[in-house]
Design a protein around this motif. Structure first.
Motif, mmCIF file in Angstrom:
data_model
loop_
_atom_site.group_PDB
_atom_site.id
_atom_site.type_symbol
_atom_site.label_atom_id
_atom_site.label_comp_id
_atom_site.label_asym_id
_atom_site.label_seq_id
_atom_site.Cartn_x
_atom_site.Cartn_y
_atom_site.Cartn_z
ATOM 1 N N THR A 39 0.842 -1.194 0.000
ATOM 2 C CA THR A 39 0.000 0.000 0.000
ATOM 3 C C THR A 39 0.876 1.242 0.000
ATOM 4 O O THR A 39 1.987 1.229 0.534
ATOM 5 N N ASN A 40 0.360 2.301 -0.574
ATOM 6 C CA ASN A 40 1.039 3.588 -0.526
ATOM 7 C C ASN A 40 0.492 4.474 0.574
ATOM 8 O O ASN A 40 0.885 5.625 0.691
ATOM 9 N N ASN A 41 -0.451 3.933 1.362
ATOM 10 C CA ASN A 41 -0.973 4.677 2.497
ATOM 11 C C ASN A 41 -1.086 3.736 3.698
ATOM 12 O O ASN A 41 -2.160 3.236 4.019
ATOM 13 N N LYS A 42 0.043 3.502 4.332
ATOM 14 C CA LYS A 42 0.090 2.560 5.449
ATOM 15 C C LYS A 42 -0.772 3.020 6.627
ATOM 16 O O LYS A 42 -1.438 2.207 7.263
ATOM 17 N N GLU A 61 -3.508 4.780 6.640
ATOM 18 C CA GLU A 61 -4.928 4.538 6.357
ATOM 19 C C GLU A 61 -5.261 3.053 6.525
ATOM 20 O O GLU A 61 -6.261 2.699 7.155
ATOM 21 N N GLU A 83 6.606 7.979 6.096
ATOM 22 C CA GLU A 83 5.648 7.042 6.706
ATOM 23 C C GLU A 83 5.533 7.295 8.205
ATOM 24 O O GLU A 83 4.436 7.311 8.769
ATOM 25 N N ARG A 94 3.414 10.300 8.711
ATOM 26 C CA ARG A 94 1.987 10.011 8.462
ATOM 27 C C ARG A 94 1.362 9.275 9.640
ATOM 28 O O ARG A 94 0.243 9.571 10.044
ATOM 29 N N SER A 129 -1.592 10.800 12.119
ATOM 30 C CA SER A 129 -2.829 10.031 12.264
ATOM 31 C C SER A 129 -3.052 9.561 13.696
ATOM 32 O O SER A 129 -4.026 8.864 13.969
#
Length: 172
Positions: free
Chosen positions: A103-106, A108, A125, A128, A132
């Motif tokens: 995935t490119n959005n770990k 999420e 990462e 991000r 979050s």
């Protein structure tokens, strides 16, 4: 129901950077994450990089210990065509079984699957995850030292009895 933890693969469990430098001649400053000249589809074309990467000392032992208490989800930004070589690599190198997700959005994916904790090395990462509100620790690399998370090496966490000090060192 057991909780899951997210674990990155490249440069967290194994030394992909060394292969990029040794076999492909890429060079960068140690404190910078990106390699100059490394094009976006390089890893799509060169999945052998993932097969050649040497496992960091005690990474598999620590993950084996953690897998006794948690389900391991391998979250990676590798290209989808690397799935088979990744699963084979993890198995052949003694890592515990677990889902392998690209995935490119770990962050999420992490939130959608209600995991407990994340381990990664990539500064973007890590940031991000932090934005979050996700608990995260960084496998220590010169390029991620400025990110305000707990930094470790697998050798720091390894116990002579084969266990891992993950909870006492990282989650406390």
């Amino acid at each position: 129901m057991r909780k899951s933890i997210a674990v990155d693969i490249c440069n967290t469990l194994c030394d992909v950077n060394h292969i990029l430098e040794r076999d492909f001649g890429f060079q960068k400053r140690p404190d910078v994450y990106q390699y100059p000249g490394l094009v976006a589809d390089f890893f799509y074309q060169h999945t052998e990089v993932f097969v050649k990467a040497e496992v960091f000392r005690y990474a598999k032992e620590c993950l084996q210990s953690l897998s006794e208490r948690y389900d391991i989800i391998y979250l990676s930004a590798r290209p989808a065509n690397a799935h088979a070589v990744t699963v084979k690599y993890l198995k052949e190198n003694g890592f515990p079984s677990g889902d392998v997700v690209f995935t490119n959005n770990k962050a999420e994916y992490f939130k959608e699957h209600e995991m407990l904790f994340a381990i990664d090395d990539a500064p973007a990462e890590l940031e991000r995850y932090l934005r979050s509100g996700i608990p995260v620790a960084a496998y220590m690399q010169p390029y991620n030292e400025s990110v305000p998370v707990y930094h470790f090496t697998w050798s720091d966490l390894y116990k002579e009895d084969g266990g891992c000090r993950f909870e006492e060192m990282v989650m406390s």
